[in-house]
Design an enzyme around this catalytic site. Sequence first.
Site, PDB file in Angstrom:
ATOM      1  N   HIS A  93      37.916  94.495  43.997  1.00 20.14           N
ATOM      2  CA  HIS A  93      39.020  94.418  43.059  1.00 20.14           C
ATOM      3  C   HIS A  93      38.630  95.112  41.764  1.00 20.14           C
ATOM      4  CE1 HIS A  93      36.862  90.480  43.154  1.00 20.14           C
ATOM      5  NE2 HIS A  93      36.707  90.727  41.865  1.00 20.14           N
ATOM      6  N   ASP A  96      44.635  93.404  47.863  1.00 21.41           N
ATOM      7  CA  ASP A  96      44.808  94.440  46.838  1.00 21.41           C
ATOM      8  C   ASP A  96      46.040  94.207  45.976  1.00 21.41           C
ATOM      9  OD1 ASP A  96      42.589  96.039  47.980  1.00 21.41           O
ATOM     10  OD2 ASP A  96      43.992  96.396  49.610  1.00 21.41           O
ATOM     11  N   THR A 149      36.356 100.446  50.309  1.00 17.98           N
ATOM     12  CA  THR A 149      36.241 101.368  51.439  1.00 17.98           C
ATOM     13  C   THR A 149      36.549 102.814  51.086  1.00 17.98           C
ATOM     14  OG1 THR A 149      38.555 101.031  52.068  1.00 17.98           O
ATOM     15  CG2 THR A 149      36.942  99.512  53.011  1.00 17.98           C
TER      16      THR A 149
END
Length: 430
Positions: free
Chosen positions: A41, A13, A300
């Site tokens: 992303h 990330d 997620t």
Amino acid sequence: MAAIVIVGAQWGDEGKGKATDILGGLVDYVVKPNGGNNAGHTVVVGGEKYELKLLPAGVLSETATPILGNGVVINLEALFEEIDGLEARGADASRLRISANAHLVAPYHQVMDRVQERFLGKRAIGTTGRGIGPTYADKVSRVGIRVQDIFDESILRQKVESALDYKNQVLVKMYNRKAIVAEEIVQYFLSYADRLRPMVIDATLVLNEALDQGKHVLMEGGQATMLDVDHGTYPFVTSSNPTAGGASVGSGIGPTKITSSLGIIKAYTTRVGAGPFPTELFDKWGEYLQTVGGEVGVNTGRKRRCGWYDSVIARYASRVNGFTDYFLTKLDVLTGIGEIPICVAYDVDGVRHDEMPLTQSEFHHATPIFETMPAWDEDITDCKTFEDLPQKAQDYVRRLEELSGARFSYIGVGPGRDQTIVLHDVLADN
């Protein structure tokens, strides 16, 4: 000719998508060498935000050919959902190509992933449950299914039946689950064969011929160094090698052809899932970074754990990947916070460690040793050159550069493609 590999220097990330988006418009090919749809992303193009999971950010380039390399594991349902979603918004994904040697995520891989995590309970790794680990496990065990296999029904059926002979024993006898029907898996794969066929290529041949012709290739690594199965915080890692060496293996581009290794690193640190995190914050500043930095996982939806910049990890990542350059992201998030701590070393049981501790146990007990620098209050999101930055921001960047093991060539001052300060152009250097 240039072959540039992009690697996350922390736990993921970091902003690899932005870096790929910027450089992807200047190269001929963008190849994803590892991972699957387990690492998302975000890319902002023309004010539009795109959240990608399986596809490389280079798919949004108007000129580059995006490729999923042999090191990627592909969920076909997720692949075509993502393609259809992009095309519904006017993006063109027709140039996408896929290595014939890439492995496929089967529905039974996802089942195995979920039941294994549930079985581990408090010892769970914190996977995304998308079957990535079990797919890589089958690859290494030589029972995996590759892209090329779905074009030969007899080979496909043989491989599926062979895989399920063992997996159904485990599911039924160990996890008390129903057996999976092999024919359903075979038909699942065959249903995608016609649409997939035009995309499939010998990626290694295509990429190496391109380099021989003087073209530019960008390798967009997924996940990050500290999630590497060999070099990361094992066992809290992914199942592939998202480091520079892994990019070579997962694309078929030899290591001697890689001209630049570009590390992507945040101006602070984040992590998703379980595992050690020495600079993690549990106070208002952790919440501040989480909120202002928008630290929520694309894939997620989980909030990211946040902490201060860790130069020990940066130096380690530089060494493992042979970084020639760094792309620093999210510098703007630190505006106006007063003082900024920087982790310069660890204390482990009273002993100072300037480099990564030898054992995982020591790393779990590492306490950060900080030095602090003053923050700046000015808005930096419109800065175009390094000299445009406030002096305190310049000082912070230069200090990180001194501590991190490679020169800082790009600085992100906002989410947009144009909110990037370029100190050194890695393409011009090759």
